[in-house]
Design an enzyme around this catalytic site. Structure first.
Site, PDB file in Angstrom:
ATOM      1  CD  GLN B 121      -2.094   1.356   2.940  1.00 25.96           C
ATOM      2  OE1 GLN B 121      -1.219   1.575   3.780  1.00 25.96           O
ATOM      3  NE2 GLN B 121      -3.356   1.257   3.260  1.00 25.96           N
ATOM      4  N   GLY B 122       0.670   2.129  -0.983  1.00 25.21           N
ATOM      5  CA  GLY B 122       1.445   3.368  -1.024  1.00 25.21           C
ATOM      6  C   GLY B 122       0.576   4.559  -0.640  1.00 25.21           C
ATOM      7  CE1 TYR B 123      -3.833   3.760  -0.248  1.00 21.03           C
ATOM      8  CE2 TYR B 123      -4.917   4.020   1.871  1.00 21.03           C
ATOM      9  CZ  TYR B 123      -4.942   3.591   0.557  1.00 21.03           C
ATOM     10  OH  TYR B 123      -6.063   3.011   0.069  1.00 21.03           O
ATOM     11  CB  SER B 124       2.157   7.110   5.121  1.00 25.23           C
ATOM     12  OG  SER B 124       1.022   6.761   5.860  1.00 25.23           O
ATOM     13  CB  SER B 156       3.799  -3.677   5.573  1.00 28.75           C
ATOM     14  OG  SER B 156       2.999  -2.705   6.138  1.00 28.75           O
ATOM     15  CD  GLU B 239      -4.625   0.555   7.671  1.00 30.62           C
ATOM     16  OE1 GLU B 239      -3.529   0.079   7.416  1.00 30.62           O
ATOM     17  OE2 GLU B 239      -4.861   1.769   7.566  1.00 30.62           O
TER      18      GLU B 239
END
Lengths: 358, 388
Positions: B121-124, B156, B239
């Site tokens: 996951q590429g969010y923050s 992660s 989540e």
């Protein structure tokens, strides 16, 4: 499977909340401390009798509603929410339960119909064998007579009937005590009494461990009362924080204030599920009930203390004043915490129940 | 309140138990011997990907919270491993089901469920944590493609993943919430660099990911250009449901009780120390509260506030359970990594540190308190500073 109140339970809760909001406004709570306090209690009880509250748990054939512990918990919660003075715990729950579990048919026939209408009220003195004896208190029973002192008796002021536990956990019925002295406490909404017995005639109830069930019931309902009182304090704190302005903003827009409110809600909401489950288990999963009752009592004592002080703080200085009256709920929560065993005592019993303590 | 199982649910529970008994040889020590085969078996029997339509490789059952819970409990009782639960399965798949195109669903969901594709996951970003909408990774149009440049953090499984679902800024001139798109791309696309991010646990549970002109077709956008913020919020909802799961906490408390019964100091069991025992009882009451709160959120329509508090309270409680275990271990509690006196392979120490990360990740405790007070209690929002 459904972990939620039934339609009937929700209706009972709504109608109790509505009735009590009208019946016990803050002006009336203030008068509980006056000389006319006992008259107030009696008036409120008569009005609640119109809804059947005194007979909530008494079987229908004896004139009651025949409902269960979860309904009783909802009633306790509603009473705690308005800080009502009413002999609910002793008269509507513990005394009928003692008669049901350990009384004779004759005793049940004699007392339950009168308790169900509210015409007669019962006090309950079970503190010493549960919370431990202070100042040498304790009652001994011999040959149908009681001798000694029972402190922290519930709903005993003006009661027509007394359920008394002796030092060994045996239960007795009596009408009179040699002396009944008030024990002024922080919480003026529920009076406590010191009962003295001296060769007082009493009828022994069956010795079958009924006191443990009375203890569990009392723990669950004190927990539910704290739940209601803590909810009231949180609601008042949130309402106040939405209104009060400082620095040109409502204080509820400051995270320092609204996070306190969030913390209170985060503690209170899961505790509600625990209290509901303990009440449900009392009727439907008796093996689990003692541990759940103990945890409900101890845990609501802890989160109740946190909410009582935090909701007061959110109000700022005005929270401390008699004028606002928040202290009635603060003290009610405080009294529930200590009555019939503070959290440390109750948790030790909880550990013992699981074989984790000697 | 009626906590008895209907005959249908009681039968269902027996079926799950019988399944686990019949297949007990296919896992050991809580892990499957062949993870992909185990996943296939669970999906075929409805114990993984249960409510995902059959057309996309799932089992196709109607949603039923109670059956889900019965499955979870039976697996815990048997010590059996659950189905795969990476971010692809738990976050991307529900998002695609909600807002993905038919082509995206058929292309990505089946191989994700089977474990053939692992996602990250590429969010923050370094400058966009709690204020996620402030993300700056840019996607510039170039013909039929976007060229992505910038960086992500707290990713992660970035080193193991074949694919990333990512939030990028496609419309730099629009207000910050309206300029974001949700886009999918392979991790072996030229211009991507993954660097492990070592945490206080001593392990690299996370990574940093750097992008330099990473070319991705525009058709890989999910839910429409500039709609990424809404799409991401459907995912974040999933989540937060995962973090603070009371079943996991209950299992940990059981391990803690066993620890306190078996460990001794000067011949005295920890459980016989009244101070430790009291702390244990306090936590047990909290674990029970969260367990019943969880049951309530599944079946009670009036449990809105009860749902909002799960992430905050559940993650805090996990940390406290680990903290009591460390304290109960005393000096043994400071050992780590390896050695003859280390207990449970250092799992409690790792939990104590990693669980603090979960209090922060997935919406910090402070953000949770904003959500509880604003959405749950109707309190006013923090006044916004004027955007530049």
């Amino acid at each position: 499977m459904r972990f939620a109140l039934s339609e009937d339970q929700t209706m009972l809760q709504d109608s109790l909340n509505r009735t009590l909001a009208d019946l016990v406004p803050l002006e009336r709570v203030r008068r509980f401390a006056d000389d006319e306090g006992p008259q107030q209690v009696s008036d409120i009880w008569m009005r609640l009798a119109e809804m059947g509250l005194p007979g909530l748990m008494i079987p229908e054939e004896q004139g009651g509603l025949g409902l269960g512990m979860l309904e009783a918990a909802l009633a306790s919660e509603a009473l705690g929410k308005v800080a009502a003075a009413a002999p609910f715990l002793g008269s509507a729950v513990l005394a009928p339960l003692a008669l049901k579990l350990a009384g004779t048919d004759e005793q049940r026939r004699r007392w339950l119909p009168k308790l169900a209408t509210g015409a007669v009220t019962a006090g309950v003195a079970i503190s010493e064998p549960i919370a431990g004896a202070r100042d040498g208190a304790g009652v001994t029973a011999a040959d149908g007579r009681l001798t000694g002192q029972a402190l922290f008796a519930l709903n005993a002021t003006g009661a027509d009937l007394l359920v008394v536990a002796d030092k060994n956990g045996g239960l007795h019925l009596t009408h009179i005590a040699e002396a009944a002295e008030p024990m002024p406490s922080i919480d003026v909404t529920r009076r406590l009494t010191a009962l003295t017995f001296k060769d007082t005639p009493a009828e022994a109830l069956a010795s079958n461990g009924a006191l443990d069930r009375l203890r569990d019931a009392a723990w669950i309902l004190l927990a539910a009362d704290t739940l209601g009182a803590a909810q009231a304090m949180l609601d008042k704190a949130v309402a106040y924080a939405k209104e009060r302005k400082q620095f040109g903003r409502t204080i509820g827009s400051f995270q320092a204030v609204k996070h306190l409110c969030a913390e209170m809600a985060a503690e209170l909401e899961p505790a509600r599920a625990l209290v509901w489950y303990a009440a449900y288990a009392f009727d439907h999963a008796p093996d689990e009930a003692p541990l759940m009752a103990a945890h409900a009592k101890a845990h609501t004592s802890e989160i109740g203390r946190f909410i009582a002080r935090t909701a007061t703080e959110v109000h700022g200085g005005i929270g401390m004043t008699d004028l606002l009256g928040l202290h009635f709920w603060f003290k009610r929560i405080g009294q529930n915490r200590q009555l019939l065993g503070g959290p440390e005592k109750v948790r030790e019993i909880a550990a013992r129940m699981q074989g984790l303590a000697a | 309140m009626d906590l008895t199982l209907t005959p249908e649910l009681a039968t269902f529970r027996e079926e799950v138990r019988a399944f686990l008994e019949a297949h007990g040889g296919e896992y050991e020590a809580g892990a499957p011997k062949d993870p992909k085969a185990w996943q296939r078996l669970l999906i075929d029997n409805g114990y993984a990907a249960r409510t995902i339509p059959r057309a996309y490789g799932g089992f196709g059952a109607a949603p039923d919270g109670l059956k889900t819970r019965i499955i979870a409990e039976a697996f815990i009782d048997a010590g059996a491993p659950r189905g795969m639960s990476g971010q692809g399965i738990s976050m991307l798949v529900p998002t695609l089901l909600e807002v993905g195109s038919e082509e995206q669903k058929t292309r990505w969901i089946p191989p994700t469920l089977s474990g053939d594709i692992i996602w990250c996951q590429g969010y923050s970003e370094p400058g966009a944590g709690s204020d996620l909408a402030n993300l700056q990774t840019k996607a510039v149009e170039d013909g039929e493609d976007f060229l992505i440049s910038g960086s992500k953090i707290w990713t992660s499984t970035a080193a193991q993943a074949q694919m990333m679902f990512c939030l990028v800024r496609t419309e730099p001139d629009k207000p910050k919430h309206e300029g974001i798109s949700y886009i999918l791309f392979p991790m072996d696309t030229p211009g991507i660099e993954v660097r492990p991010l070592k945490t206080m646990t001593g392990q690299a549970e996370f990574n940093e990911v750097f992008f330099t002109d990473v070319r991705v077709p525009k058709t890989n956008v999910v839910g429409g250009r500039g709609r990424g913020w809404q799409v991401a919020n459907t995912t974040l909802k999933h989540e937060r449901g995962m973090l603070g799961d009371p079943n996991a906490t209950e299992a940990r408390l059981k391990q803690l009780i066993e620890l306190m019964k078996s460990e001794t100091v000067d011949g005295q069991r920890i459980i016989d120390n009244p101070i430790f025992r009291d702390r244990l009882m306090q936590l047990q009451a909290r674990v029970l509260s969260m367990k019943f709160n969880g049951l309530r959120t599944m079946t009670d329509d009036t449990a809105g506030l009860a749902r909002l508090v799960v992430k905050l309270q559940g993650c805090e409680l996990n940390h406290q359970v680990a903290a009591l275990a460390i304290d109960a271990l005393g000096e043994l509690g400071i050992l780590y990594q390896d050695g003859p006196h280390l207990r449970a392979k250092g799992r409690w120490q790792w939990n104590y540190m990693f669980d603090l990360g979960l209090i922060i990740g997935g919406g910090t405790a402070q953000i949770q308190k904003n959500i509880i007070s604003e959405r749950g209690l109707g309190m006013p929002r923090e006044p916004k500073t004027v955007e530049a």
